[in-house]
Every structure is written in C-alpha cells, then in structure tokens.
Design an enzyme around this catalytic site. Structure first.
Site, PDB file in Angstrom:
ATOM      1  N   VAL A 296       0.975  -1.079   0.049  1.00  0.00           N
ATOM      2  CA  VAL A 296      -0.048   0.085   0.054  1.00  0.00           C
ATOM      3  C   VAL A 296       0.890   1.192   0.091  1.00  0.00           C
ATOM      4  O   VAL A 296       1.832   1.318   0.820  1.00  0.00           O
ATOM      5  CB  VAL A 296      -0.993  -0.052   1.183  1.00  0.00           C
ATOM      6  CG1 VAL A 296      -1.880   1.109   1.317  1.00  0.00           C
ATOM      7  CG2 VAL A 296      -1.843  -1.098   1.305  1.00  0.00           C
ATOM      8  N   CYS A 297       0.693   2.102  -0.724  1.00  0.00           N
ATOM      9  CA  CYS A 297       1.600   3.516  -0.981  1.00  0.00           C
ATOM     10  C   CYS A 297       2.897   3.038  -1.114  1.00  0.00           C
ATOM     11  O   CYS A 297       3.378   2.376  -2.083  1.00  0.00           O
ATOM     12  CB  CYS A 297       1.034   4.256   0.365  1.00  0.00           C
ATOM     13  SG  CYS A 297       1.511   5.975   0.435  1.00  0.00           S
ATOM     14  N   THR A 298       3.888   3.643  -0.150  1.00  0.00           N
ATOM     15  CA  THR A 298       5.280   3.596  -0.538  1.00  0.00           C
ATOM     16  C   THR A 298       5.670   2.237   0.293  1.00  0.00           C
ATOM     17  O   THR A 298       6.888   2.042   0.284  1.00  0.00           O
ATOM     18  CB  THR A 298       5.951   4.815   0.287  1.00  0.00           C
ATOM     19  OG1 THR A 298       5.415   4.879   1.595  1.00  0.00           O
ATOM     20  CG2 THR A 298       5.681   6.141  -0.550  1.00  0.00           C
TER      21      THR A 298
ATOM     22  N   THR B 156       2.743   3.247  -6.922  1.00  0.00           N
ATOM     23  CA  THR B 156       2.815   3.764  -5.742  1.00  0.00           C
ATOM     24  C   THR B 156       2.211   5.149  -5.589  1.00  0.00           C
ATOM     25  O   THR B 156       1.796   5.528  -6.583  1.00  0.00           O
ATOM     26  CB  THR B 156       4.433   3.629  -5.247  1.00  0.00           C
ATOM     27  OG1 THR B 156       4.225   3.908  -3.880  1.00  0.00           O
ATOM     28  CG2 THR B 156       5.200   4.640  -5.743  1.00  0.00           C
TER      29      THR B 156
END
Length: 319
Positions: free
Chosen positions: A104-106, A124
């Site tokens: 998730v995300c970074t 990302t």
C-alpha cells in the site's frame, strides 16, 4: 474453503490508514465468511510501533517468529524513507515464501529494495513514482492506476487506494457479494477499478497560469460534448491555434488533445457508473459522437469496452 493467513508488516513511521484500511476490509470479510482469513500483525522485534500520525500500534508478534503467510501486506509511510536494514533483509528472505505480496502506498519502495518487484508492473503514491522508477530500473512503475495486480504481486497508490485493492482481493478470494457487503458496511464504493487514475483529469493536469487558458480548462470540463477542436478552443482563448497549443502544453503539462481525451473518458465513465442512459446516449454526451468511437477510446485507455465497464461497475443497470 482454505483459510488464508494475512500478515501485516508494522514499523515505526508507518501510515496508520495503510494498515487499518485494508485490515478492516479483510476483517469484515472474515466476519461474513468465518474461516476465510487469519489476520496477524508483526514488527521486527514484536514491540509497539509509532505511526506517522503518532498512533501507537501493538503487533501480535515478531516478524522473526511469524509463520509464512498466504498474503504478506507491506504498508507505506514516512518510515519507508530510511528503513531498518533488518526489515529489508527479512522481506528479501521471507517475501518469496508468501503466495501473494501486497503493498500500500510507499510500501512498494520496501518491496523493491528487497528485490521483490524486479520485472513487475507496479504503482505507488504519485509523489514517489519517479523516485521508485529511478532507484529501481528493473521495476516498471505506472504512475496513474490506483492499484495494479501483476500475477502474485499487487501494489496500490496512496492511502485510501489500499482499501480499493483489499476489496478487489476479497472479491478474487471469495466473491463479489462478500466484497460488496464489506464495502457497504465501510460506506465506500466498490466501483473504482485498478486502472482508474490516481487523479481526475482536472487534478492530473496543472492549472494554467493565464486566465484565458484556465477558462478553456473549465469550458472543456463543463462541455465535454461540445466542439473541443484546437481551433475552437484557441478562438475561445483569443489566441492562434499554434500559440494556444504551445501555451496550453507549457502551462498544464499536457496537450489540448490529451486533456480533452481525459475529460471525455472521465465523463463517460461517470455516466456509465451513475446513470441509466444507453451507451449511444453516453457517447453523444461525452463528445465521442458514436458508440464505436467511445468503444475504441475505452479499449485503448482501460482495456475494456463500455458495456463491460458498466456491467462491472454499475451491475444494477447491467441486469
């Protein structure tokens, strides 16, 4: 039905919503389908971690003692900027043992640093796509989608897109009805496909500095079915077509044609999702003119025709 063990990796500086958003989705699915998931959280040493917002999270166990999971989920957050080398080493060793890797995300930065994303298509948070691509040239980074599933690796963009990805995985693991029930409970839409852009067309492009060009941007958004040729838009901005095209690209980062394409696609998708108008009516209202022209645009941008798009994201209308 086999039980799937989900292991959420925790570390100092983690983004709390990257953890709790997907966790709530899987926990909701487990309540509806007992035995579907076994959810575990773990930090390097088993101790509490402090999230980027100051919230303290207490894991179930240490990563060193956690069993190999079916799904290994790695969240993002400020803690991915200078991660503990021990965490990268653990991911490098244990990541390949999981049946499915999710970020998730970074969190994708941590997976890439562990060598787990080489040769994969990933995404990302939009602000870190260039960094991820530069630091890991063996990884194909796509900045627009909110999530990408490439075989047994699934990556998502910023924060709330982790919920979208988790819902998609629940639908894949169990069925659409369970995912819909969880989405209703969380009061979120089960509509956003992975290839939906992280930004709307208006947010994806920069806002022009000059008022006449800003007015043209507004006009395009409000009149997707109108005459949006370069000549027409240039006349509205009181510029020559050549000067207008050059100025528009310099100030927004995209050509007028690309901007129009994005606005029309976004408008058509919204009509297919939220209205009951026929495909021909949607094509006219969105500026495509004919259903075939809209079909070609959908296939080119989304890989799916309008009828299939509506079937999946407006099931009531499809029936």
């Amino acid at each position: 039905m086999p039980q799937r063990t989900l292991l959420f990796v925790l570390f100092d500086g983690v983004q709390s919503l990257d953890v709790t958003g997907p966790l709530e989705v899987f926990a909701g699915a487990e309540k509806l389908t007992p035995g579907a998931y076994r959810i575990r959280t773990a930090s390097l040493d088993g101790g509490p971690v402090r999230t980027s917002s100051g919230l303290n999270l207490v894991p179930d166990e240490a990563l060193t003692s956690a069993p190999d999971p079916h799904t290994l989920l790695v969240p993002g957050g400020e803690g991915t900027r200078a991660p503990d080398p021990r965490l990268i080493e653990w991911l490098h060793t244990h990541g390949p043992r999981a049946r499915r890797l999710v970020s998730v995300c970074t969190g994708a930065i941590l997976l890439a640093a562990a060598g787990l994303l080489d040769g994969r298509r990933v995404t990302t948070h939009w602000a870190y796509c260039d960094t991820l691509a530069r630091d890991h040239p063996a990884v194909t980074v796509e900045p627009e989608p909110i999530y990408i599933c490439d075989g047994d690796v699934a990556t998502s963009a910023g924060v709330t897109s982790g919920i979208d990805l988790a819902l998609a995985l629940v639908e894949e693991d169990l069925d659409r009805e369970v995912a819909l029930a969880v989405a209703r409970h969380l009061v979120v839409f089960l509509r956003r496909p992975g290839n939906q852009a992280q930004f709307s067309a208006q947010l994806a492009a920069q806002t022009a500095q000059r008022a006449p060009l800003r007015e043209v941007q507004r006009w395009i958004t409000e009149h997707p079915g109108g005459d949006l040729t370069v000549e027409s838009l240039a006349a509205r901005a009181r510029l020559s077509p050549r000067h207008f095209a050059r100025a528009f690209r310099e100030e927004t980062g995209v050509t007028p044609g690309r901007y129009v394409d994005r606005v029309r696609l976004e408008h058509a998708r919204r009509l297919l999702e939220d209205t009951v108008g026929g495909v021909e009516e949607v094509a006219r209202a969105s500026g495509y003119g004919t259903p075939e022209a809209m079909r070609r645009a959908f296939l080119r941008a989304l890989g799916t025709p309008p009828v299939e798009y509506r079937r999946r994201f407006h099931p009531a209308r499809a029936r």
